[in-house]
Design an enzyme around this catalytic site. Structure first.
Site, PDB file in Angstrom:
ATOM      1  N   ASP A  64       9.635   8.805   4.054  1.00 59.17           N
ATOM      2  CA  ASP A  64       8.332   8.778   3.397  1.00 59.17           C
ATOM      3  C   ASP A  64       7.643   7.464   3.754  1.00 59.17           C
ATOM      4  O   ASP A  64       8.126   6.388   3.414  1.00 59.17           O
ATOM      5  CB  ASP A  64       8.533   8.894   1.873  1.00 59.17           C
ATOM      6  N   THR A  75       0.016   8.407   4.709  1.00 58.62           N
ATOM      7  CA  THR A  75       0.360   6.996   4.954  1.00 58.62           C
ATOM      8  C   THR A  75       0.743   6.762   6.410  1.00 58.62           C
ATOM      9  O   THR A  75       0.220   5.856   7.060  1.00 58.62           O
ATOM     10  CB  THR A  75       1.548   6.586   4.049  1.00 58.62           C
ATOM     11  N   THR A  76       1.675   7.577   6.914  1.00 56.94           N
ATOM     12  CA  THR A  76       2.144   7.404   8.303  1.00 56.94           C
ATOM     13  C   THR A  76       1.001   7.643   9.284  1.00 56.94           C
ATOM     14  O   THR A  76       0.822   6.885  10.245  1.00 56.94           O
ATOM     15  CB  THR A  76       3.312   8.376   8.586  1.00 56.94           C
ATOM     16  N   ASP A 118       4.454  13.382  -4.187  1.00 50.13           N
ATOM     17  CA  ASP A 118       3.523  13.727  -3.097  1.00 50.13           C
ATOM     18  C   ASP A 118       3.107  15.194  -3.169  1.00 50.13           C
ATOM     19  O   ASP A 118       1.940  15.533  -2.953  1.00 50.13           O
ATOM     20  CB  ASP A 118       4.180  13.441  -1.732  1.00 50.13           C
TER      21      ASP A 118
END
Length: 534
Positions: A59, A92-93, A393
């Protein structure tokens, strides 16, 4: 020599090309770390703390929070990416990858003499066009259970293994649909998340009711009950001393006994009122009576309640008290003076589960709950934490889809579509800004490229297939990570959140543009002026 040197000889200064290189290197360094995490086939990262604690995760948000990043530019990008997660719950990534790739693409033009301002102007034009494409590509539809499960699964399969992601998707969607009310905003705090280190992760379940992490405090109280009337209260049912710090002087022992008896009688009267209500509700039928109290219940009061067959839980947590009335109905009482049947909640079943030294109380089969519980089970702490992070999430992803009333095709389809439109749009842009548009279009392809790479396929070959298929099909096509071929995400239910993509385009463009316009990095804090300062 930089002017700041005359003010602070120990100042560290990086100028022009050197400053850009510092920022680009940091962004690309962070990109390399995060790159292998993207997508369902992404790999794990093991984080080891100073104390030797190990955390295994893929994550992006957890990684960026847990990693100690010292480089100021990398730290800035990490904060932007985690802010993206705080606002939208995902992406995020992708955020880190896009910022790193935008700086990399821009650097190739700037190194040939192009001014960074022209590149950022091109970025801005491209962003406006990309947002237009987003509006055209998004799929507006009724958010039924199947669509929401697809959205949740697309989010969770990048964080959990396949079977677990499928199971958790259904649990999350059912939890949110249970608490959803027309014309009211969804409150994710109404989904309580409880943990039990017990059995396997496949035993994680949705409880349409409440799970409390404590049990009854009297050995004679029932461990199971059906058709339960529930009294939620915040009333002290224990012997209390006077609030005023006073001394009592008695002439005889009888007077003291009389005083103690009067004090005890005060508490006993409260208990009797509850017992009277129980008799009124439960006589002549097979129903049970449960009292959940936020304050204490002393042993004598517990004994009185147990003799009448009342199950009593004391010192319940405040958050559980708030959820209990939402799950079971009824009203939370601060006094026992005016107890009436309409103040009681109702649950179909109650049972207590003892696990080692811990007790869990299940209140289930409630009517139309406004609060539910997701009970996470797992053999160890690592599994439980991993599922818990994924649930947060997943809940946000489903909530976003319900509120947006639209979704975006996943599997890299959106990025391929935007790239194709930007290449066309570039022809209408005059001047050198078109190179900025070109850089922006190329940088978006990092998402499908990395998806292909992490799935074990050749990047260039996959890109050529996808672009050709997109041109022929005339609709968004993404990457099938199992075969490396093109697929239509809408047909197989791979969806991303509309607001995540929108936030990505805004935040990545802004941060990349700001970093490109930095032409001097100065490190000249007050500490460096002190003798021996670094």
């Amino acid at each position: 020599m930089a002017a700041v040197k005359s003010l602070n000889p120990k100042a560290e200064v990086a100028r022009a090309a050197q400053a850009l290189a510092v920022n680009t290197t940091a962004a690309r360094g962070l990109q390399e770390v995060m790159k292998s995490n993207l997508g369902p086939k992404g790999t794990m990262k093991m984080l080891v703390s100073g104390a030797g604690d190990i955390k295994i995760t893929k994550d992006g948000n957890v990684l960026l929070h847990e990693m100690q990043i010292q480089h100021p530019t990398a730290s800035l990008i990490a904060r932007v990416a985690t802010a993206q997660d705080d606002v939208t719950g995902d992406g995020t990534t992708s955020n880190v990858l896009l910022i790193g790739e935008m700086l990399k693409q821009a650097d190739s033009y700037i190194s040939e003499g192009m001014h960074p301002r022209l590149v950022t102007q091109g970025f801005e034009l491209a962003k406006v066009k990309a947002l237009e494409v987003l509006e055209n590509v998004k799929i507006s539809r009724d958010m039924d259970r199947e669509t929401l499960i697809s959205v949740a699964h697309s989010s969770l399969c990048t964080k959990l293994h396949g079977a677990m992601a499928k199971q958790m998707s259904e649990i999350i969607v059912d939890a949110l649909l249970a608490i959803k009310r027309d014309n009211k905003p969804l409150d994710l705090f109404m989904v309580e998340i409880m943990e039990m280190k017990h059995k396997t992760d496949a035993d994680t379940q949705l409880v349409k009711g409440l799970v409390l992490d404590h049990g009854a405090r009297h050995t004679n109280m029932a461990k199971q009950a059906k058709n339960c009337h529930i009294l939620t209260c915040n009333v002290s049912l224990e012997y209390e001393k006077t609030e005023v710090n006073s001394g009592m002087f008695y002439k005889t022992a009888e007077e003291r006994d009389k005083m103690v008896k009067a004090e005890r009688e005060f508490v006993d009267n409260r208990v009797r009122r509850i017992i009277d209500l129980k008799k009124q509700m439960c006589e002549g039928n097979d129903s049970s009576f449960i009292i959940v109290n936020q304050k204490g219940i002393d042993p004598i009061s517990l004994d009185m309640l147990a003799k009448e067959g009342i199950i009593a839980l004391r010192r319940a947590k405040r958050r559980n008290m708030e959820r209990l009335t939402l799950a079971c109905g009824g009203t939370a009482m601060n006094s026992v003076d005016e107890l009436t049947p309409d103040l009681l909640g109702w649950a179909g079943s109650f049972h207590e589960h003892v696990l080692g030294e811990e007790k869990f109380t299940f209140i289930e089969d409630v009517k139309d709950p406004e609060s539910v519980t997701i009970l996470i089970k797992g053999p160890n702490k690592h599994t439980i934490v991993q599922i818990k992070d994924a649930i947060h999430d997943g809940l946000r992803a489903v909530k976003n889809a319900i509120e947006d009333k639209s979704v975006v095709p996943g599997a890299g389809a959106f990025e391929i579509a935007v790239h194709a439109k930007l290449v066309e749009y570039m022809k209408s842009v005059k001047g050198r800004q078109r190179l900025g548009v070109q850089a922006y279009a190329d940088s978006l392809l990092i998402i499908p490229k990395v998806l292909a790479q992490n799935s074990g396929f050749d990047q260039q070959e996959s890109m050529v297939k996808l672009q050709e298929e997109h041109q022929d099909a005339g609709r968004p096509v993404g990457l099938d990570i199992s075969t490396g071929e093109a697929l239509v995400p809408e047909d197989v239910g791979i969806f991303d959140n509309y607001r995540v993509k929108k936030q990505l385009l805004h935040s990545c463009t802004t941060i990349a543009s700001n970093l490109l316009l930095v032409d001097e990095v100065v490190r000249a804090g007050m500490a460096s002026l002190k003798p021996g300062g670094q």
